[in-house]
Motif scaffolding. Structure first.
Motif, PDB file in Angstrom:
ATOM      1  N   UNK A  88       0.891  -1.177  -0.015  1.00 30.52           N
ATOM      2  CA  UNK A  88       0.043  -0.112   0.092  1.00 30.52           C
ATOM      3  C   UNK A  88       0.979   1.019   0.153  1.00 30.52           C
ATOM      4  N   UNK A  89       0.621   2.255  -0.738  1.00 33.54           N
ATOM      5  CA  UNK A  89       1.481   3.318  -0.904  1.00 33.54           C
ATOM      6  C   UNK A  89       0.562   4.674  -1.123  1.00 33.54           C
ATOM      7  N   UNK A  90       1.045   5.691  -0.233  1.00 37.99           N
ATOM      8  CA  UNK A  90       0.331   6.912  -0.349  1.00 37.99           C
ATOM      9  C   UNK A  90       0.707   7.720  -1.395  1.00 37.99           C
ATOM     10  N   UNK A  91      -0.460   8.217  -2.329  1.00 34.78           N
ATOM     11  CA  UNK A  91      -0.493   9.000  -3.569  1.00 34.78           C
ATOM     12  C   UNK A  91       0.249  10.518  -3.114  1.00 34.78           C
ATOM     13  N   UNK A  92       1.116  10.808  -3.955  1.00 33.94           N
ATOM     14  CA  UNK A  92       1.512  12.166  -4.227  1.00 33.94           C
ATOM     15  C   UNK A  92       2.162  12.716  -2.799  1.00 33.94           C
TER      16      UNK A  92
END
Length: 274
Positions: A88-92
């Motif tokens: 899971x990765x946080x956008x921007x």
């Protein structure tokens, strides 16, 4: 040690060797001797105490040897098993780091991590590693469940909603990308130190989950073919066909998870698939 005489000599009481021999006391029955037996043999009080202590030590040594012999042969620390892996990765996040004060950014990332930890725990997964604004999670290790792939997929959808609804006071709605894959891995030894310790997982599965996450659009949950096969009937999907991922010579089938299908049982889900 081969006999009673040698044992008595080792504790400084060799003068009793002849007396033991005359009474038929060999080393096989030494541990059965009592204080009354020793008294009957004419052993002095102080010497009786020394002999009884030595007998107690003998019994202790025998017990330890028996326990050691009963231990199974050590296994290879590596373990092969099926695992569902989520990235899971946080956008921007880079844009946020430029725009926000470090303290404000720290608060946002902290709230984001807390949100993810809560969702993963409720879905019976474990967080293996935080990587800045990225999170690696395992479903099926250390405790395996029949529905690990389903739980991971539900968690992916829940993460998209939960992160989007986080109250952060930064004027921007947060979004995540999620990639999930299921397959055989080798779980090895712990690596790292302190809080950075994690169980090493080797195989194609974690790499595929990471690449699917990179390919996903903001707010999207992408799953591999293996995860789709295990969860089909439980969710609504959009078939993306075969997608080109870095590190794979051939395009890989991928599915976007749109939502929960609404089935109420595994039987209903299997019927839905068929």
């Amino acid at each position: 040690m081969t006999g009673t005489a040698e044992w008595l000599a080792s504790i400084g009481l060799g003068e009793y060797a002849q007396r033991f021999a005359e009474n038929g006391i060999d080393f096989s029955v030494v541990s059965d001797l009592t204080e009354q037996d020793l008294k009957d043999l004419g052993v002095l009080l102080g010497h009786r105490r020394k002999i009884l202590r030595a007998i107690a030590e003998l019994k202790s040594e025998v017990l330890v040897s028996a326990r050691t012999a009963a231990k199974p042969a050590p296994r290879d620390s590596a373990e092969r098993r099926q695992l569902t892996v989520m990235f899971c990765d946080l956008v921007d996040s880079s844009a946020l780091s430029v725009r926000l004060d470090p303290e404000d950014l720290r608060a946002v990332i902290g709230a984001y991590h807390d949100c993810i930890a809560d969702v993963i725990a409720r879905s019976e997964g474990v967080i293996a590693r935080y990587m800045g604004d990225g999170v690696l999670a395992y479903f099926g290790y250390p405790q395996a469940h029949e529905d690990d792939a389903e739980q991971a997929t539900r968690a992916g959808l829940a993460l998209v909603d939960a992160v989007a609804n986080l109250q952060t006071d930064i004027g921007t709605r947060l979004q995540v990308r999620v990639g999930i894959s299921t397959g055989m891995v080798v779980v090895g030894d712990l690596t790292g130190e302190g809080a950075a310790k994690e169980q090493a997982v080797i195989g194609e599965t974690p790499n595929l989950a990471a690449r699917l996450q990179q390919f996903a659009e903001p707010g999207m949950v992408l799953i591999s073919e293996s995860t789709h096969q295990l969860t089909d009937g439980h969710f609504e999907y959009r078939d993306l066909g075969s997608v080109a991922l870095k590190g794979w010579a051939e395009p890989i089938p991928a599915w976007q998870v749109l939502g929960i299908s609404g089935v109420e049982s595994r039987f209903e889900a299997s019927t839905r698939r068929n």
